[in-house]
Design a protein around this motif. Structure first.
Motif, mmCIF file in Angstrom:
data_model
loop_
_atom_site.group_PDB
_atom_site.id
_atom_site.type_symbol
_atom_site.label_atom_id
_atom_site.label_comp_id
_atom_site.label_asym_id
_atom_site.label_seq_id
_atom_site.Cartn_x
_atom_site.Cartn_y
_atom_site.Cartn_z
ATOM 1 N N ILE A 158 17.077 40.801 138.082
ATOM 2 C CA ILE A 158 17.509 42.574 136.367
ATOM 3 C C ILE A 158 18.144 42.395 136.000
ATOM 4 C CG2 ILE A 158 16.061 43.954 136.369
ATOM 5 C CD1 ILE A 158 14.268 43.262 138.550
ATOM 6 N N ILE A 159 19.048 42.719 137.247
ATOM 7 C CA ILE A 159 20.557 43.164 136.351
ATOM 8 C C ILE A 159 20.988 41.873 135.414
ATOM 9 C CG2 ILE A 159 22.545 43.445 137.738
ATOM 10 C CD1 ILE A 159 21.168 44.586 139.635
ATOM 11 N N GLN A 160 21.429 40.981 136.129
ATOM 12 C CA GLN A 160 21.668 39.543 135.233
ATOM 13 C C GLN A 160 20.855 39.458 134.184
ATOM 14 O OE1 GLN A 160 21.284 36.788 137.880
ATOM 15 N NE2 GLN A 160 23.151 37.026 138.826
ATOM 16 N N ALA A 161 19.698 39.692 133.874
ATOM 17 C CA ALA A 161 18.842 39.932 132.142
ATOM 18 C C ALA A 161 19.369 40.866 131.866
ATOM 19 C CB ALA A 161 17.568 39.694 132.911
ATOM 20 N N ILE A 162 19.649 42.223 131.812
ATOM 21 C CA ILE A 162 20.237 42.855 131.220
ATOM 22 C C ILE A 162 21.542 42.359 130.624
ATOM 23 C CG2 ILE A 162 20.050 45.704 131.708
ATOM 24 C CD1 ILE A 162 18.154 45.733 133.575
ATOM 25 N N ASP A 163 22.081 42.682 131.801
ATOM 26 C CA ASP A 163 23.556 42.585 131.430
ATOM 27 C C ASP A 163 23.945 41.490 130.615
ATOM 28 O OD1 ASP A 163 24.524 44.529 133.461
ATOM 29 O OD2 ASP A 163 25.033 43.337 134.740
ATOM 30 N N GLY A 164 22.890 40.305 130.541
ATOM 31 C CA GLY A 164 23.548 39.537 129.180
ATOM 32 C C GLY A 164 23.180 39.887 127.581
ATOM 33 N N VAL A 165 23.156 41.098 127.877
ATOM 34 C CA VAL A 165 21.974 41.588 126.749
ATOM 35 C C VAL A 165 23.227 41.874 125.428
ATOM 36 C CG1 VAL A 165 20.879 43.325 125.200
ATOM 37 C CG2 VAL A 165 20.226 41.875 127.270
ATOM 38 N N PRO A 166 24.587 43.128 125.726
ATOM 39 C CA PRO A 166 25.766 43.294 125.300
ATOM 40 C C PRO A 166 26.569 41.747 124.866
ATOM 41 C CG PRO A 166 25.844 44.386 127.796
ATOM 42 C CD PRO A 166 23.951 43.117 127.532
ATOM 43 N N PRO A 167 27.198 40.927 125.623
ATOM 44 C CA PRO A 167 27.661 39.867 125.702
ATOM 45 C C PRO A 167 26.884 39.042 123.911
ATOM 46 C CG PRO A 167 27.623 39.749 127.578
ATOM 47 C CD PRO A 167 26.149 40.661 126.474
ATOM 48 N N LEU A 168 25.106 39.475 123.287
ATOM 49 C CA LEU A 168 24.734 38.708 122.879
ATOM 50 C C LEU A 168 24.408 39.202 121.598
ATOM 51 C CD1 LEU A 168 22.006 36.232 122.958
ATOM 52 C CD2 LEU A 168 20.843 37.918 123.033
ATOM 53 N N LEU A 169 24.393 41.116 121.902
ATOM 54 C CA LEU A 169 24.707 41.692 121.077
ATOM 55 C C LEU A 169 25.777 41.426 119.881
ATOM 56 C CD1 LEU A 169 23.311 45.267 122.212
ATOM 57 C CD2 LEU A 169 22.363 44.110 119.694
ATOM 58 N N ALA A 170 26.871 41.289 120.710
ATOM 59 C CA ALA A 170 28.547 40.990 120.377
ATOM 60 C C ALA A 170 28.119 40.019 118.795
ATOM 61 C CB ALA A 170 29.331 41.007 121.107
ATOM 62 N N ARG A 171 27.910 38.577 119.405
ATOM 63 C CA ARG A 171 27.171 37.911 118.438
ATOM 64 C C ARG A 171 26.139 37.603 117.808
ATOM 65 N NH1 ARG A 171 27.595 34.945 123.524
ATOM 66 N NH2 ARG A 171 24.670 35.171 123.654
#
Length: 209
Positions: A170-183
Motif C-alpha cells: 500500500i505504501i509503495q503504491a502511494i509513494d509512486g504518485v509524487p514522481p508520477l505527478l512530476a512527469r
C-alpha cells in the motif's frame, strides 16, 4: 561548596525569525522540487528567498538542517491532514479507504512539498553517508498501517494475510504518485485515489463463504 549551574533556557525565536525560517523552508522546497536535490544549492535557495547566503546559514548552518526542517514540516502537515479523516471512520475498511484517499488528497494539495520529499528520500545523505530518510522511516509507517490492518483482521472485516507485505505494498503504491505527478501534472488524483482504494479494499476484504 559546589554551586549547581542552572541550565540555560533555549532561546525562543522571535516572530520575524520564525517567519524567515518558514520562508527559507518554502523556498528550499520549491528549489528541490523544481531542480532536484543536488542542484538545489544554498545559493539557489538564497536567490529564491531574495536574501544573501549568509542569512540562510544564520538560520540553517547546513543544508542538512534545511532538509530536516522540510521533513518535519511535510510530515507534520500530512499527519494533521490524514489522522482526523481516518479516525472519523468507525470500521477498519473505512479507515483503510480513508488512509489511502486522504494521503493522495494531501499529495494533490501539496505537490511541490511531496516531490521535494521524494527527491530528499532518493538523494539526500547525512555527513556519515547514511540516508536522511532511511529504512526506519518506512518501518514506522508500515508498523502504523499494520495496526490498522490487524484490527480489521481481528474484527473479521479483513481476510487473513501477511500484514507487513500488505502494508508495504500500500505504501509503495502511494509513494509512486509524487514522481508520477512530476512527469504528469494533469494526473487525475481523485480517480487514482478511488482506484487504489478499491484495489486494496478487494485485496483485504474477507471472502464470503
Amino acid at each position: 561548596m559546589r554551586t549547581k549551574t542552572k541550565p540555560v533556557p533555549a532561546k525562543i525565536p522571535s516572530f520575524a525569525e520564525t517567519a524567515r525560517r518558514a520562508q527559507i523552508v518554502d523556498c528550499a522546497i520549491d528549489a528541490i522540487a523544481e531542480m532536484g536535490f543536488a542542484r538545489a544549492s544554498v545559493d539557489q535557495i538564497a536567490r529564491r528567498a531574495g536574501v544573501s547566503k549568509g542569512v540562510i546559514t544564520y538560520h540553517f548552518p547546513s543544508k542538512e538542517e534545511i532538509v530536516d526542517a522540510i521533513i518535519e514540516k511535510v510530515v507534520a502537515a500530512g499527519r494533521m491532514y490524514m489522522e482526523p479523516r481516518i479516525m472519523a471512520e468507525t470500521s477498519a475498511a473505512g479507515r483503510l479507504r480513508a488512509y489511502i484517499e486522504s494521503d493522495l488528497e494531501f499529495i494533490d494539495a501539496h505537490r511541490k512539498p511531496l516531490i521535494a520529499l521524494v527527491e530528499i528520500a532518493v538523494s539526500a545523505r547525512r555527513a556519515d553517508g547514511s540516508m536522511v530518510i532511511g529504512p526506519e522511516s518506512l518501518a514506522r509507517r508500515a508498523a502504523n498501517l499494520e495496526e490498522l490492518l490487524r484490527a480489521g483482521q481481528r474484527s473479521g472485516e479483513f481476510r487473513r494475510f501477511n500484514t507487513r507485505v500488505m502494508a508495504l505494498t500500500i505504501i509503495q503504491a502511494i509513494d509512486g504518485v509524487p514522481p508520477l505527478l512530476a512527469r504528469e501534472p494533469d494526473l487525475d488524483i481523485k480517480l487514482h485515489a478511488k482506484e487504489l482504494a478499491t484495489v486494496f479494499a478487494l485485496a483485504t476484504r474477507r471472502q464470503s463463504s
